[in-house]
Design a protein around this motif. Sequence first.
Motif, PDB file in Angstrom:
ATOM      1  N   LEU A  17       9.336  -6.721   2.864  1.00 22.40           N
ATOM      2  CA  LEU A  17       8.886  -5.734   4.195  1.00 22.40           C
ATOM      3  C   LEU A  17       7.971  -4.831   3.482  1.00 22.40           C
ATOM      4  O   LEU A  17       8.555  -3.946   2.752  1.00 22.40           O
ATOM      5  CB  LEU A  17      10.535  -5.239   4.681  1.00 22.40           C
ATOM      6  CG  LEU A  17      10.200  -4.155   5.686  1.00 22.40           C
ATOM      7  CD1 LEU A  17       9.319  -4.544   6.817  1.00 22.40           C
ATOM      8  CD2 LEU A  17      11.618  -3.698   6.065  1.00 22.40           C
ATOM      9  N   VAL A  52       9.058   1.180   8.199  1.00 21.05           N
ATOM     10  CA  VAL A  52      10.078   0.128   7.903  1.00 21.05           C
ATOM     11  C   VAL A  52      11.501   0.037   8.364  1.00 21.05           C
ATOM     12  O   VAL A  52      11.819  -1.149   8.715  1.00 21.05           O
ATOM     13  CB  VAL A  52       9.927   0.109   6.098  1.00 21.05           C
ATOM     14  CG1 VAL A  52       8.676  -0.331   5.729  1.00 21.05           C
ATOM     15  CG2 VAL A  52      10.518   1.351   5.750  1.00 21.05           C
ATOM     16  N   VAL A  66      11.792  -3.559   0.019  1.00 22.38           N
ATOM     17  CA  VAL A  66      11.337  -2.831   1.078  1.00 22.38           C
ATOM     18  C   VAL A  66      10.261  -1.788   0.534  1.00 22.38           C
ATOM     19  O   VAL A  66      10.811  -0.691  -0.345  1.00 22.38           O
ATOM     20  CB  VAL A  66      12.278  -1.790   1.801  1.00 22.38           C
ATOM     21  CG1 VAL A  66      11.997  -1.034   3.030  1.00 22.38           C
ATOM     22  CG2 VAL A  66      13.453  -2.768   2.502  1.00 22.38           C
TER      23      VAL A  66
END
Length: 282
Positions: free
Chosen positions: A148, A185, A122
């Motif tokens: 991500l 996110v 992430v």
Amino acid sequence: MSAAPLPESDLGRARDEVATCVGADQLGPGLHLLTLEAPEAARAALPGEFAQLQMVPGPLLRRPFSFSSVDPGRGTVSFYLRVYGEGTRRLARLALGSTVRLLGPLGRGFTLPESRGSSLLVAGGVGAAPFPHLASRLLAKGERVLWLNGAASSDELFPLGLMPSGLARSAQVTDDGSSGRQGMVTDALPELLDGMDRVYACGPNPMLQAVAEMVGSLRPEAPVEVSIEAPMGCGFGTCLGCSIPLLSRGTAVPGLCCRQGPVLVAGQVDWEGLRRQPSHLE
Ligand SMILES: Cc1cc2nc3c(=O)[nH]c(=O)nc-3n(C[C@H](O)[C@H](O)[C@H](O)COP(=O)(O)OP(=O)(O)OC[C@H]3O[C@@H](n4cnc5c(N)ncnc54)[C@H](O)[C@@H]3O)c2cc1C
Ligand code: FES
């Protein structure tokens, strides 16, 4: 139970080398990919570790940057930079063939899993920096890797084309919705967590806290490792400029981002203490 000291980085692997600029690409507004010929660092740097770069002539203090990718065969390392102040402005203008001093690898990097599973990476903004290197190492171990990537807008997203091929899935999120889903996110995180064995995150400290809390509540069995930012002077434990509040077995212990971090297990970070700490970084 008494608080055990947290492990520290191995300074014995760091080398001070003169690195030559062999690539300088602008990727977005104030965003640059700098590639340096630095054979010792290219051989040694592990994902999540960082280098202290110094321009001569330039500011007295070196500046810390995560190794973004390494190519031991060519003897090169790359850094993904966001222009912030004088040091990063100078690095962004570095001409091909000119040199900088590179001290590294420094710090403690990400833990690579011992058995195969699924990892979610992430990234927030320039926090994408360490992930090409991490993703390459994970993929080489047969890991399933999901990515991500979030940023303010599409032109600030780290290009997917610079990630290694073989990602199982990638998702993009922008604050303004100019690319991928609109939001942060953490808006996209819940739907990606199913089946994840571990989560690695890098970005602004408040984002890291939010990711750690969300994974802790939705998928508590998945360990989270975060790459923390703190202002750094030396990068190797001498100036004490990068002190951060940490937890060892739940007890507060003082820590240094450059020695116990920058990568920490989320539960080792005293997030409230970190939030209270004066900072010019956010
Ligand atoms: C472990 C680590 C890895 C990093 N990796 C990256 C990366 O891959 N790409 C990237 O763009 N940025 C990264 N940063 C942030 C980057 O180091 C700063 O943006 C940079 O030092 C700013 O320097 P400057 O001369 O442009 O700014 P100035 O404001 O002139 O810097 C003044 C002083 O503050 C320190 N400082 C300022 N901002 C930061 C900051 N955000 N983090 C740490 N020290 C800071 C500098 O080291 C310097 O001593 C990383 C920071 C850390 C701690
Ligand atoms: S940067 Fe000097 S002690 Fe960490």
